[in-house]
Design an enzyme around this catalytic site. Structure first.
Site, PDB file in Angstrom:
ATOM      1  N   ASP A   1      -1.161   7.869   9.229  1.00  8.17           N
ATOM      2  CA  ASP A   1      -1.964   7.080  10.160  1.00  8.17           C
ATOM      3  C   ASP A   1      -1.110   6.222  11.088  1.00  8.17           C
ATOM      4  O   ASP A   1      -1.614   5.335  11.758  1.00  8.17           O
ATOM      5  CB  ASP A   1      -2.932   6.177   9.375  1.00  8.17           C
ATOM      6  CG  ASP A   1      -2.202   5.319   8.334  1.00  8.17           C
ATOM      7  OD1 ASP A   1      -0.957   5.231   8.394  1.00  8.17           O
ATOM      8  OD2 ASP A   1      -2.886   4.729   7.473  1.00  8.17           O
TER       9      ASP A   1
ATOM     10  N   HIS B   1       1.363   4.546   7.028  1.00  2.11           N
ATOM     11  CA  HIS B   1       1.481   5.092   5.670  1.00  2.11           C
ATOM     12  C   HIS B   1       2.025   6.521   5.707  1.00  2.11           C
ATOM     13  O   HIS B   1       1.868   7.224   6.696  1.00  2.11           O
ATOM     14  CB  HIS B   1       0.122   5.044   4.969  1.00  2.11           C
ATOM     15  CG  HIS B   1      -0.434   3.664   4.877  1.00  2.11           C
ATOM     16  ND1 HIS B   1      -1.397   3.197   5.738  1.00  2.11           N
ATOM     17  CD2 HIS B   1      -0.127   2.634   4.045  1.00  2.11           C
ATOM     18  CE1 HIS B   1      -1.685   1.931   5.435  1.00  2.11           C
ATOM     19  NE2 HIS B   1      -0.921   1.575   4.421  1.00  2.11           N
TER      20      HIS B   1
ATOM     21  N   SER C   1       0.808  -1.217   0.000  1.00  2.00           N
ATOM     22  CA  SER C   1       0.000   0.000   0.000  1.00  2.00           C
ATOM     23  C   SER C   1       0.842   1.269   0.000  1.00  2.00           C
ATOM     24  O   SER C   1       0.416   2.302  -0.545  1.00  2.00           O
ATOM     25  CB  SER C   1      -0.926   0.012   1.222  1.00  2.00           C
ATOM     26  OG  SER C   1      -0.178  -0.111   2.422  1.00  2.00           O
TER      27      SER C   1
END
Length: 232
Positions: free
Chosen positions: A183, A186, A13
């Site tokens: 967060d 990330h 991600s």
């Protein structure tokens, strides 16, 4: 007819979100730096691990001829290092998987770069990801660093450039290092900017022929084009 080679961004991600942050995005900055030089091939898969990445890379390489992709970043480990859940990849397997990924790339004449794991704000992450934590999908700072250090050693053994984000985030972020994370895991825009700068520095040192300033643009600059276009 000229053919553009590609710059592959491959990972989980943190790679997938390379175009999403503002005012700075890693993907946008790379696309600008390599305009008319290399095409950015963006292949990030949220939640994926090195184990699953092997299957994806097989498909990517099948789609492209040898020498089509010039250079590639590999960024896995944030999910592999979980302590519970379906994403867990034991350390020994993680290292073998990462080794296989670079062998696969090199077999196709692609120059690999490992992206090391950065920092982790567990307190913020667990505040946001309550349901995942209840399911036992736990991450720790210590285990993330174990995986990162092992990857760094693999990079040294296999002579693969290693972008040390843990070091860069720590040194550049200083007391404000948490601002580099959206967060807890990330990256924020500032975090991606550090990745970009460290990546270009690694390319300049290890693969100077693919450093943007050293590459020729595809097709002549407009001031050099003859009016009838005969030299295009």
């Amino acid at each position: 007819m000229s053919k553009y080679q590609k710059f592959l961004l491959f990972g989980d991600s943190i790679t997938e979100f390379a175009y999403t942050t503002q005012p700075f995005s890693l993907g946008g900055a790379l696309s600008a730096a390599y305009t008319r030089k290399l095409d950015i091939l963006h292949r990030g898969y949220s939640g994926y691990t090195s184990r699953w990445g092997i299957k994806i890379l097989e498909d990517i390489l099948e789609e492209h001829e040898d020498n089509d992709i010039a250079i590639a970043t590999i960024y896995f480990g944030a999910n592999d290092s979980c302590l519970g859940g379906p994403q867990v990849v034991p350390l020994n397997e993680y290292i073998e998987n990462m080794k296989l990924l670079i062998y696969m790339l090199r077999k196709h004449n692609i120059k690999p770069i490992f992206i090391g794991l950065a920092l982790f704000n567990r307190e913020l992450w667990e505040t946001i990801k309550v349901e995942e934590i209840k399911l036992g999908h736990i991450r720790t700072v210590d285990n993330l660093q174990v995986y990162n250090n092992s990857l760094k050693q693999l990079a040294k053994t296999e002579n693969v450039p290693f972008v040390d984000l843990h070091k860069a985030f720590t040194e550049i972020g200083g007391e404000s290092w948490k601002d580099l994370l959206l967060d807890g895991l990330h990256f924020s825009s500032k975090g991606y900017e550090i990745w970009y700068n460290e990546l270009l520095a690694a390319i300049k040192e290890n693969y100077p022929e693919y450093y943007p300033d050293n590459m020729k643009t595809m097709y002549p600059l407009w001031r050099d084009v003859k009016a009838d276009g005969s030299n295009i």
